[in-house]
Design a protein around this motif. Sequence first.
Motif, short mmCIF file in Angstrom:
data_model
loop_
_atom_site.label_atom_id
_atom_site.label_comp_id
_atom_site.label_asym_id
_atom_site.label_seq_id
_atom_site.Cartn_x
_atom_site.Cartn_y
_atom_site.Cartn_z
N HIS A 55 -8.89 -16.50 -17.91
CA HIS A 55 -9.65 -15.54 -17.34
C HIS A 55 -8.89 -14.70 -16.38
CE1 HIS A 55 -13.52 -18.21 -17.63
NE2 HIS A 55 -12.81 -18.31 -18.89
N LEU A 56 -7.79 -14.02 -16.86
CA LEU A 56 -6.81 -13.06 -16.34
C LEU A 56 -7.63 -11.78 -16.28
CD1 LEU A 56 -3.39 -14.06 -17.63
CD2 LEU A 56 -4.31 -14.89 -15.50
N PHE A 57 -7.55 -11.18 -14.93
CA PHE A 57 -7.98 -9.81 -14.82
C PHE A 57 -7.31 -8.89 -13.52
CE2 PHE A 57 -10.47 -12.63 -12.21
CZ PHE A 57 -10.66 -11.68 -10.76
N LEU A 58 -7.39 -7.76 -13.65
CA LEU A 58 -6.51 -7.17 -12.20
C LEU A 58 -7.40 -7.15 -11.31
CD1 LEU A 58 -4.89 -4.03 -13.90
CD2 LEU A 58 -3.97 -6.10 -13.15
N SER A 59 -7.02 -7.56 -9.95
CA SER A 59 -7.82 -7.34 -8.85
C SER A 59 -8.29 -5.99 -8.36
CB SER A 59 -7.22 -7.93 -7.69
OG SER A 59 -6.13 -7.03 -7.28
N LYS A 60 -9.67 -6.02 -7.74
CA LYS A 60 -10.16 -4.81 -7.29
C LYS A 60 -9.43 -4.34 -5.83
CE LYS A 60 -14.56 -5.11 -9.62
NZ LYS A 60 -15.95 -5.02 -9.64
N PHE A 61 -8.92 -5.40 -5.29
CA PHE A 61 -8.19 -5.18 -3.93
C PHE A 61 -6.79 -4.78 -4.46
CE2 PHE A 61 -8.57 -9.74 -4.50
CZ PHE A 61 -7.16 -10.20 -4.59
N ASP A 62 -5.97 -3.96 -3.47
CA ASP A 62 -4.54 -3.99 -3.55
C ASP A 62 -3.80 -4.57 -2.65
OD1 ASP A 62 -5.22 -2.07 -5.28
OD2 ASP A 62 -5.06 -0.09 -4.37
N LYS A 63 -2.57 -5.07 -3.12
CA LYS A 63 -1.80 -5.48 -2.24
C LYS A 63 -0.61 -4.91 -2.07
CE LYS A 63 -2.74 -10.52 -2.74
NZ LYS A 63 -2.10 -11.75 -2.49
N PRO A 64 0.10 -5.11 -0.71
CA PRO A 64 1.08 -4.15 -0.27
C PRO A 64 2.47 -4.42 -1.33
CG PRO A 64 0.55 -5.45 1.39
CD PRO A 64 -0.49 -5.81 0.22
N CYS A 65 3.31 -3.54 -1.62
CA CYS A 65 4.23 -3.69 -2.31
C CYS A 65 5.78 -4.07 -1.23
CB CYS A 65 4.72 -2.69 -3.09
SG CYS A 65 3.78 -2.24 -4.38
N VAL A 66 5.74 -5.27 -0.95
CA VAL A 66 6.60 -5.64 0.15
C VAL A 66 7.22 -7.11 -0.34
CG1 VAL A 66 5.72 -4.34 2.19
CG2 VAL A 66 4.87 -6.53 2.00
N GLU A 67 8.31 -7.22 0.13
CA GLU A 67 8.88 -8.77 0.00
C GLU A 67 9.32 -9.03 1.24
OE1 GLU A 67 12.22 -8.74 -2.85
OE2 GLU A 67 12.62 -6.89 -2.47
N TYR A 68 9.55 -10.30 1.34
CA TYR A 68 9.80 -10.95 2.70
C TYR A 68 11.04 -11.64 2.44
CZ TYR A 68 5.43 -9.14 4.47
OH TYR A 68 4.57 -8.32 4.88
N SER A 69 11.98 -11.95 3.19
CA SER A 69 13.02 -13.15 2.98
C SER A 69 13.49 -13.92 4.19
CB SER A 69 14.34 -12.24 2.38
OG SER A 69 14.92 -11.27 3.36
N GLY A 70 12.36 -14.02 4.99
CA GLY A 70 12.62 -14.82 6.20
C GLY A 70 13.28 -14.35 7.58
N HIS A 71 13.22 -12.79 7.33
CA HIS A 71 13.96 -12.25 8.77
C HIS A 71 12.91 -11.81 9.67
CE1 HIS A 71 17.70 -11.99 6.80
NE2 HIS A 71 17.24 -11.38 5.68
N TYR A 72 12.90 -12.42 11.06
CA TYR A 72 11.93 -12.22 12.05
C TYR A 72 12.52 -11.14 12.80
CZ TYR A 72 9.13 -15.92 10.46
OH TYR A 72 8.35 -16.85 9.50
N PHE A 73 11.89 -10.11 13.24
CA PHE A 73 12.43 -9.12 14.24
C PHE A 73 12.76 -9.90 15.69
CE2 PHE A 73 11.58 -5.90 17.78
CZ PHE A 73 12.73 -4.96 17.29
N GLN A 74 11.58 -10.65 16.16
CA GLN A 74 11.81 -10.92 17.18
C GLN A 74 13.03 -12.05 17.61
OE1 GLN A 74 8.97 -11.00 15.47
NE2 GLN A 74 7.66 -9.83 16.78
N THR A 75 13.39 -12.79 16.60
CA THR A 75 14.47 -13.75 16.63
C THR A 75 15.78 -13.06 16.54
OG1 THR A 75 13.22 -15.32 15.32
CG2 THR A 75 15.31 -15.73 15.35
N THR A 76 15.76 -12.02 15.64
CA THR A 76 16.94 -11.00 15.69
C THR A 76 16.96 -10.40 16.94
OG1 THR A 76 16.44 -10.80 13.11
CG2 THR A 76 18.08 -9.38 14.25
N LEU A 77 16.17 -9.81 17.75
CA LEU A 77 16.48 -9.20 18.85
C LEU A 77 17.22 -10.03 19.88
CD1 LEU A 77 16.24 -6.68 20.50
CD2 LEU A 77 13.87 -7.20 20.98
N ILE A 78 16.61 -11.49 19.99
CA ILE A 78 17.01 -12.16 20.72
C ILE A 78 18.50 -12.54 20.45
CG2 ILE A 78 16.78 -14.56 21.72
CD1 ILE A 78 13.81 -14.49 21.34
#
Length: 197
Positions: free
Chosen positions: A115-138
Amino acid sequence: MVLWLLSLVWEVRADCSTAKPLNVWSICKNCSELPEYLLECEEVFDLTKDNNDTAAQNFIEENGYGCSKMGGERYFEVQRTPVVCKPLDKFACWYDATQDQPVKNRKLEDRQQYHLFLSKFDKPCVEYSGHYFQTTLIFSLLLGILGVDRFCLGWTGMGVGKMLTIGGLGIWWIIDIILLITGNLVPNDKSNWETLF
């Protein structure tokens, strides 16, 4: 008693996969009408890995989904796309290939079976790789003079240089803190910052 009376009023079926809803109040719903938490959706389809913009645009026009650009710092910079979904339980909804937006690049048997179909909602085209801004700033504030912030972001060569020069005698350390706060120092793999929520 109440359930028996309701069963007389509303149509009750255990299997909605083959039964078309007779009215709006039917228990059986179309798969595309299910809320997002009842769907198992694939990740956004990244078309940037081939570095062929023409092929990416052709795929999007032909199939109706896919990302020709990944990432972005601000909301309006991020591209959005529908994703391929299927219901968590295929008996929970009625699948209509004519009404649901079909996934054209999949086999017909797979589309009907899962029962595959395209969603009516959109998802953002972003990818995450485990980098946190707060941790990097510290890391940048406390250990940036040794290049730890550059190592965490994947800039290994620059991290070694920063470590050997002791943060460019403090100047490089301060510049990196400013670059990080202003959004100009990002992970080397161009992924987005992880969110805390």
